[in-house]
Each structure stands twice: as structure tokens, then as C-alpha cells.
Design a protein around this motif. Structure first.
Motif, PDB file in Angstrom:
ATOM      1  N   UNK A   1       0.823  -1.211   0.000  1.00 26.08           N
ATOM      2  CA  UNK A   1       0.000   0.000   0.000  1.00 26.08           C
ATOM      3  C   UNK A   1       0.858   1.263   0.000  1.00 26.08           C
ATOM      4  N   UNK A   2       1.958   1.243   0.742  1.00 27.31           N
ATOM      5  CA  UNK A   2       2.849   2.406   0.779  1.00 27.31           C
ATOM      6  C   UNK A   2       3.463   2.643  -0.604  1.00 27.31           C
ATOM      7  N   UNK A   3       3.796   1.562  -1.307  1.00 27.99           N
ATOM      8  CA  UNK A   3       4.284   1.711  -2.676  1.00 27.99           C
ATOM      9  C   UNK A   3       3.239   2.317  -3.588  1.00 27.99           C
ATOM     10  N   UNK A   4       1.985   1.914  -3.394  1.00 24.20           N
ATOM     11  CA  UNK A   4       0.891   2.470  -4.194  1.00 24.20           C
ATOM     12  C   UNK A   4       0.640   3.947  -3.885  1.00 24.20           C
ATOM     13  N   UNK A   5       0.950   4.380  -2.656  1.00 25.30           N
ATOM     14  CA  UNK A   5       0.824   5.800  -2.316  1.00 25.30           C
ATOM     15  C   UNK A   5       1.771   6.630  -3.186  1.00 25.30           C
ATOM     16  N   UNK A   6       2.982   6.130  -3.378  1.00 23.06           N
ATOM     17  CA  UNK A   6       3.951   6.831  -4.217  1.00 23.06           C
ATOM     18  C   UNK A   6       3.439   6.916  -5.657  1.00 23.06           C
ATOM     19  N   UNK A   7       2.878   5.816  -6.153  1.00 21.46           N
ATOM     20  CA  UNK A   7       2.349   5.792  -7.521  1.00 21.46           C
ATOM     21  C   UNK A   7       1.190   6.773  -7.675  1.00 21.46           C
ATOM     22  N   UNK A   8       0.297   6.820  -6.690  1.00 19.82           N
ATOM     23  CA  UNK A   8      -0.842   7.746  -6.768  1.00 19.82           C
ATOM     24  C   UNK A   8      -0.365   9.194  -6.812  1.00 19.82           C
ATOM     25  N   UNK A   9       0.723   9.483  -6.065  1.00 18.49           N
ATOM     26  CA  UNK A   9       1.274  10.835  -6.095  1.00 18.49           C
ATOM     27  C   UNK A   9       1.892  11.175  -7.441  1.00 18.49           C
ATOM     28  N   UNK A  10       2.576  10.202  -8.023  1.00 16.56           N
ATOM     29  CA  UNK A  10       3.189  10.430  -9.338  1.00 16.56           C
ATOM     30  C   UNK A  10       2.125  10.701 -10.398  1.00 16.56           C
TER      31      UNK A  10
END
Length: 431
Positions: A298-307
Motif C-alpha cells: 500500500x505504501x508503494x501504491x501511495x507513491x504511484x498515486x502521487x506520481x
């Protein structure tokens, strides 16, 4: 919400916000003290509920007091006077430290009460219900804050922010205290063994003996380390999450407060399916590891959502993050209660609470510091890099916690610690 307002609207340095909030957790050693006090000093035949009431009254009062102190700190930072800044920062940190003491006084006896009233088979469901109700409160609070603060969207003038926040905090604190009284009324039976007439026959251990017990088992240190890394991995983003929504996605205050609601709804579902389905199916250890891996993803997906700058994806990811956190938290708390001796339940709950509180303190301080460091490395104009830097460190920490969990053994804990418990009690009797 206050984290977001201090960092984004009031332009506090993130490390100051994280450091100030960390003082709430830095008084965590008091959890051992309050646990031992509730074990050893009942009030009118009850060991837990009197301390829950006293702690609740204290933290509600201090919550109301926090608003004017935050805005006094903002004025001092705007003036630039070293003396005024130092005094206001000391005041702010002291208030959060007192708030942490009040929380410790109420929550440690509360968890000990769960142990008093349940057996090993009942605890996973009891923990699930307790955290579900806690999460519902977080969701309701987040929605209420969102509705209340809609008129403040886009406003950064402290003179407009302070009155609304003060009135809101006063109402919320009053409601919380009333709920605390009603919810605990009559739940703890009066124990005859703890009445005044029989107090002299009760075996108890002091703080010195308690620490001897804690040092007696390698398993205690292993689980202590797991709780520190797990809690740090879960809450490193806690002081900066709403600012992430504000700075990277340009969300207003009323929208970023809803981030907690989505996280809370996910956590509620995770707690339910964790306690009722996953733990009974695969066991507490496997459920805890599953939850930790999902948190890392989920933390990795947070980075993707920000990008992608996709706010809809952000809310979805936070929901998934909440589900993962719910599963892992239910499992970790169930393990925590299993790794506790009933004879000194309050003391052991205090020790496990100490591990969690210290790591949350480090999480708030390090999270704010890493954000400032990310701004230095990537530049003040590159908010995504700064926040992604924090999330990446968080992923590494949560993976480390999984490897530590693999070394925990409940059977070894009980064998080692029960034997030491007998030695300590016999030593106390000899003395």
C-alpha cells in the motif's frame, strides 16, 4: 487535521510538528508505572475503571488547551523572537507530554481490563470489537471535522482558523468524556480479593521485580523489537499524510480530513475480517505477516498515486492501507495479549504499550524530519520526492518487522517467563 494545519496552513517546520507530537509518546515509560499501579492499588475494589475515568478527564481537558497553545506558537514563529519561540515550543511539548501521561493512565488499565474479562480464545474477537469501535469513532470524527471545517478551505489566516477549531475541540472533548463514563460504567466487577480486608493476602510485584521479569525472557525482547518496527512502519507517515494530500494533490482541509475516514473504514473492515475470518483460518502469526506485507504494498501504491496526481486513487489506496493495517493490528494485539501473564497483566500491557508508544514517538519525529530532509535533497518545489522519500523508508522498516516476527514463539515465552515469575514471587515473599 491539526498536523496538516500546523505544517501547511501555519507553515510550521515538519520536524517541529513531529517532534512536538512525539512528546505525547515519549512519556511512554509511564505505561509500565500505570499498569503496575492498577495491578497493585485498586480504588474501592476496582483496579481498572477508576484510572480510566481519571485519564479520560485529563486528556479531554488538555485537548481543549492545545488549540490556543498551537496558535501562540504560530505567533512566536511569525515574530521571530528566539525567547518567544523557545517558550512557546516548550509549552507545546509540555502539553503533549501531559496529554501522553493522561492517555497512558486511561488506556493501559483498559487493555488490562480486557485480559481480566476474557480468556485466550475470546481475546481475538474482543480485540476486533474494541478496535472496530475505536475506528468507527475515528471515521465519525473525520467526517464531522470535514463538515465543520468546509468554510475554512483555502484560509490560512490564524485569526479565522482558531475560533472554529477551539469551539469544535470543546464540543468533541465534552462528548468523548461523557461516552467514556457511560461505556465503562459497571463493566468491571468489584473483586472481593481486592477489598480492603483482604489486601494483605494479595501477591504483587513492584517495579524493580517487574523489570527483572521483563529481562528474564529473550522472547520479550524479540516481541518488543517487533512492536517497535511494526508500529514505526505503520505510523511514520502519520504526521505528514494530510499535508501529502494538500501539497501533492492540492486538496483543501475539508478533503484531507476525509483521508482519515477512508483509512478508518478500511481499518474497520480489516479488523473485522482479521478477527472473525483470517486469524481463525491461518493463525495469528500468519495473519500478522500478511497484514504487514499488504501495508508495504500500500505504501508503494501511495507513491504511484502521487506520481499520477490522481486523488481518487489516493483515497482507494488509503482504504487498502486501512484494511492491511486492520488485519495486522488485530493480529499483533492478539499476540500481545497472549504474550502476557495474567498475574501481572497490567505490567505486561504497560511494557507492550511502551514499545508501541516509543515507536510512535520516533515515527512522528523521524517522519517530520525525513520530510524536511526530502525537501532539502529534492528541493522545496518537489513535494512528491520529499513525501515518496518518507514512504520508501517506511516500506523498508515494515519488511524488517516481518523478519523479526518470525523469531517470536509464544510457547517459549510462557515457559521462560512463568518459571521466572515463580522465582520473583518467592523472592518477594522471602523479603
Amino acid at each position: 487535521m491539526l498536523n496538516r494545519i500546523m505544517i501547511t496552513e501555519l507553515a510550521f517546520p515538519a520536524i517541529l510538528v513531529g517532534g512536538g507530537l512525539a512528546f505525547e509518546q515519549l512519556v511512554a515509560p509511564s505505561r509500565v508505572l500505570f499498569g503496575n499501579i492498577s495491578d497493585s492499588w485498586p480504588i474501592k475494589g476496582r483496579k481498572r475503571t477508576p484510572y480510566i475515568y481519571l485519564g479520560s478527564a485529563a486528556f479531554c481537558f488538555l485537548a481543549v488547551l492545545s488549540i490556543p497553545i498551537i496558535f501562540l506558537t504560530e505567533k512566536a514563529l511569525a515574530q521571530g523572537s528566539f525567547a518567544a519561540i523557545s517558550a512557546s515550543v516548550i509549552c507545546l511539548c509540555s502539553l503533549f507530554a501531559l496529554y501522553g501521561l493522561a492517555i497512558s493512565m486511561s488506556t493501559t488499565p483498559y487493555l488490562a481490563l480486557v485480559i481480566d474479562l476474557t480468556d485466550e480464545k475470546e481475546r481475538p474477537k474482543a480485540v476486533g470489537i474494541i478496535w472496530c469501535m475505536l475506528t468507527i469513532g475515528i471515521i465519525v470524527g473525520a467526517i464531522a471535522i470535514s463538515i465543520t471545517t468546509k468554510s475554512l478551505d483555502g484560509i490560512t489566516d490564524p485569526a479565522l482558523l482558531q475560533p472554529t477549531l477551539q469551539q469544535f475541540m470543546l464540543r468533541v472533548s465534552t462528548i468523548i468524556f461523557i461516552i467514556s463514563i457511560i461505556s465503562c460504567w459497571g463493566i468491571e466487577p468489584k473483586s472481593k480479593s481486592l477489598t480492603k480486608g483482604s489486601n494483605k493476602h494479595r501477591q504483587e510485584i513492584g517495579l524493580k521485580s517487574a523489570w527483572s521479569l521483563i529481562r528474564s525472557s529473550k522472547q520479550i525482547f524479540i516481541f518488543f523489537a517487533f512492536l517497535i518496527f511494526y508500529t514505526l512502519g505503520l505510523f511514520l507517515q502519520d504526521p505528514i499524510l494530510e499535508s501529502f494530500g494538500g501539497e501533492v494533490f492540492n486538496l483543501p482541509i475539508s478533503q484531507t480530513t476525509l483521508l482519515n475516514a477512508f483509512w478508518g473504514i478500511g481499518t474497520l473492515i480489516g479488523l473485522l475480517i482479521g478477527g472473525l475470518l483470517i486469524i481463525p483460518s491461518i493463525g495469528k502469526f500468519s495473519a500478522a505477516k500478511l497484514g504487514c506485507w499488504l501495508i508495504a504494498i500500500s505504501l508503494g501504491l501511495l507513491v504511484i498515486s502521487g506520481a499520477l496526481e490522481n486523488s481518487n486513487l489516493l483515497f482507494l489506496v488509503l482504504f487498502i492501507f486501512g484494511v492491511a493495517a486492520g488485519i495486522a493490528t488485530n493480529s499483533a494485539l492478539s499476540l500481545m495479549l497472549d504474550l502476557t501473564l495474567p498475574e501481572v497483566a497490567g505490567t505486561f500491557v504497560g511494557v507492550w504499550g511502551l514499545a508501541q508508544a516509543l515507536s510512535r514517538a520516533m515515527g512522528k519525529l523521524i517522519g517530520g524530519g525525513l520530510l524536511d530532509l526530502g525537501r532539502i535533497i529534492g528541493g522545496n518545489d518537489n513535494s512528491l520526492f520529499a513525501f515518496s522519500f518518507v514512504f520508501s523508508i517506511e516500506i523498508i522498516i515494515i519488511i524488517i518487522s516481518i523478519f523479526i516476527l518470525n523469531k517470536v514463539s509464544i510457547s517459549k515465552f510462557k515457559n521462560e517467563t512463568s518459571a521466572k515469575m515463580s522465582e520473583i514471587l518467592m523472592s518477594d515473599l522471602d523479603n
